[in-house]
Design an enzyme around this catalytic site. Sequence first.
Site, PDB file in Angstrom:
ATOM      1  N   PHE A   1       0.891  -1.296   0.141  1.00  0.00           N
ATOM      2  CA  PHE A   1       0.050  -0.181  -0.129  1.00  0.00           C
ATOM      3  C   PHE A   1       0.543   0.945   0.092  1.00  0.00           C
ATOM      4  CE2 PHE A   1      -2.050   3.239   1.821  1.00  0.00           C
ATOM      5  CZ  PHE A   1      -3.438   3.713   0.971  1.00  0.00           C
TER       6      PHE A   1
ATOM      7  N   ASP B   1       9.504   3.024   1.924  1.00  0.00           N
ATOM      8  CA  ASP B   1       7.766   4.259   2.063  1.00  0.00           C
ATOM      9  C   ASP B   1       7.854   3.585   3.835  1.00  0.00           C
ATOM     10  OD1 ASP B   1       5.180   4.955   2.869  1.00  0.00           O
ATOM     11  OD2 ASP B   1       4.242   4.172   1.063  1.00  0.00           O
TER      12      ASP B   1
ATOM     13  N   LYS C   1       2.166  11.475   7.360  1.00  0.00           N
ATOM     14  CA  LYS C   1       1.291  11.232   7.829  1.00  0.00           C
ATOM     15  C   LYS C   1       2.054  11.321   9.416  1.00  0.00           C
ATOM     16  CE  LYS C   1      -1.344   7.505   6.937  1.00  0.00           C
ATOM     17  NZ  LYS C   1      -1.237   6.427   5.457  1.00  0.00           N
TER      18      LYS C   1
HETATM   19  C1  LIG Z   1      -1.279   6.345   3.635  1.00  0.00           C
HETATM   20  C2  LIG Z   1       0.509   5.779   3.580  1.00  0.00           C
HETATM   21  C3  LIG Z   1       0.519   6.313   2.047  1.00  0.00           C
HETATM   22  C4  LIG Z   1      -0.513   7.540   1.840  1.00  0.00           C
HETATM   23  O1  LIG Z   1      -0.955   8.228   1.976  1.00  0.00           O
HETATM   24  P1  LIG Z   1      -1.626   9.227   1.861  1.00  0.00           P
HETATM   25  O2  LIG Z   1      -1.325  10.639   2.924  1.00  0.00           O
HETATM   26  O3  LIG Z   1      -3.580   9.450   2.197  1.00  0.00           O
HETATM   27  O4  LIG Z   1      -1.374   9.906   0.261  1.00  0.00           O
HETATM   28  C5  LIG Z   1       1.963   5.674   0.992  1.00  0.00           C
HETATM   29  N1  LIG Z   1       2.570   4.763   2.500  1.00  0.00           N
HETATM   30  C6  LIG Z   1       1.718   4.307   3.171  1.00  0.00           C
HETATM   31  C7  LIG Z   1       2.592   3.016   4.201  1.00  0.00           C
HETATM   32  C8  LIG Z   1       0.865   4.174   4.043  1.00  0.00           C
HETATM   33  O5  LIG Z   1       0.348   3.979   5.035  1.00  0.00           O
END
Ligand SMILES: *Cc1c(COP(=O)(O)O)cnc(C)c1O
Length: 426
Positions: free
Chosen positions: A146, A233, A274
């Site tokens: 994700f 990520d 985040k």
């Molecule tokens: C939430 C998330 C994203 C995307 O972030 P948004 O601010 O919702 O675009 C990307 N990678 C990971 C691992 C996430 O948990």
Amino acid sequence: MSVLEKLSSKDAIALEEKFGAHNYHPLPVVLSRGEGVFVWDVEKRKYYDFLSAYSAVNQGHCHPKIVGAMIQQAQTLTLTSRAFYNNMLGRFEKLAAETFGYNKLLPMNTGAEAVETALKICRKWAYEKKGLPENQAQIIVCENNFHGRTTTIISFSNDPVARKNYGPFTEGFIKIEYNNLKALEEVLENNKNIAGFLVEPIQGEAGVYVPSEDYLAKAKELCKKHNILFIADEVQTGIARTGKLLATCGNCSCPDRHCSGTPEVKPDILILGKALSGGAYPVSGVLANDEIMEVIKPGSHGSTFGGNPVAAAVGIAALEVVKEEGLAENAYILGELFREELNKFIPNCNIVKSVRGKGLLNAILINDTEDSSTAWNICLALRDNGLLAKPTHGNIIRFAPPLVMTKEQLLECVGIIIKTLRMFEK
Ligand SMILES: *Cc1c(COP(=O)(O)O)cnc(C)c1O
């Protein structure tokens, strides 16, 4: 309708149903206030927040230092665009670079934008530094990943709902099994045009899937051997969530004893979002050293709001809170306690199969099929008992409270969770 008019939960939900696009399926609870580890609904019922806005609110709801920085900056200067310099961005870039151990930060707003940015940097590096033939670069990604919701990112998702009827998709991605070094090695040995490997240190959305201990270190080694970029990520796992400043433990600030045994893996490109703002404001960014970041030249990438003064002020405060309040250490200690307490309960029940996670990013596996509504019903019952959580994949419930929680609060929450699970014993 005035914003001051009182709205019942039922009315608020009805409004969203009628006037909002239905791109989410929220748990039926309407929140109107938050403080620390707690949120309140419009009827003033109090809940423990065990989602933390998908780990954006690591520093706790409405942290006074973060909110204070935001208000002060909002009253002074909010947006200049990057057409001009502003007096806050450089300070934020310096703090982020020093905190995570990189030469440079490229600031954006959302996680998905930061992932897009990392992919663009990786491709540009591959053509301009590694010398791959134009338009041939491939980036390796993992199954069940994700990384966000943009067209390019869903192009390499394997979630059918996220992809259906959104094609045609972006090319240039090779998908391999997560936590499978052989698969990575095989792709690297059989393809000449690989630019990078994009990976989540723990797959959060997939259900808090923790890879084997040496996976990231060995994957990084393979990337280095084949001269490709290792891209982490850490949008969800970063900023103290997993009991370390980063799940990859790059330039880790937590006490050494917690890191011994876990190899330090420094990503070539680090993606954050985040909790980079503590949930106060959309702030994301990509970190890399000069030899990689220098491929980005004026005009080649940008964002009107990325790196704006409010984002910078909020980002500085959010990172300072993580250090000042020892959130990585607290997440480590409370995470161990959480799993230990649940592991006392699990052998004597038939509703939960297992608990897994690191720090305060955890999940329980419900003993039912993936298409059952049991996990959803448990979350409704948890809500009724004063704790908010959400299923990730049908039968998995993620537990990720703000990291400012105390030990007493955590034990109270474990009590609520176990009491609720007992209601579902067969
Ligand atoms: C939430 C998330 C994203 C995307 O972030 P948004 O601010 O919702 O675009 C990307 N990678 C990971 C691992 C996430 O948990």
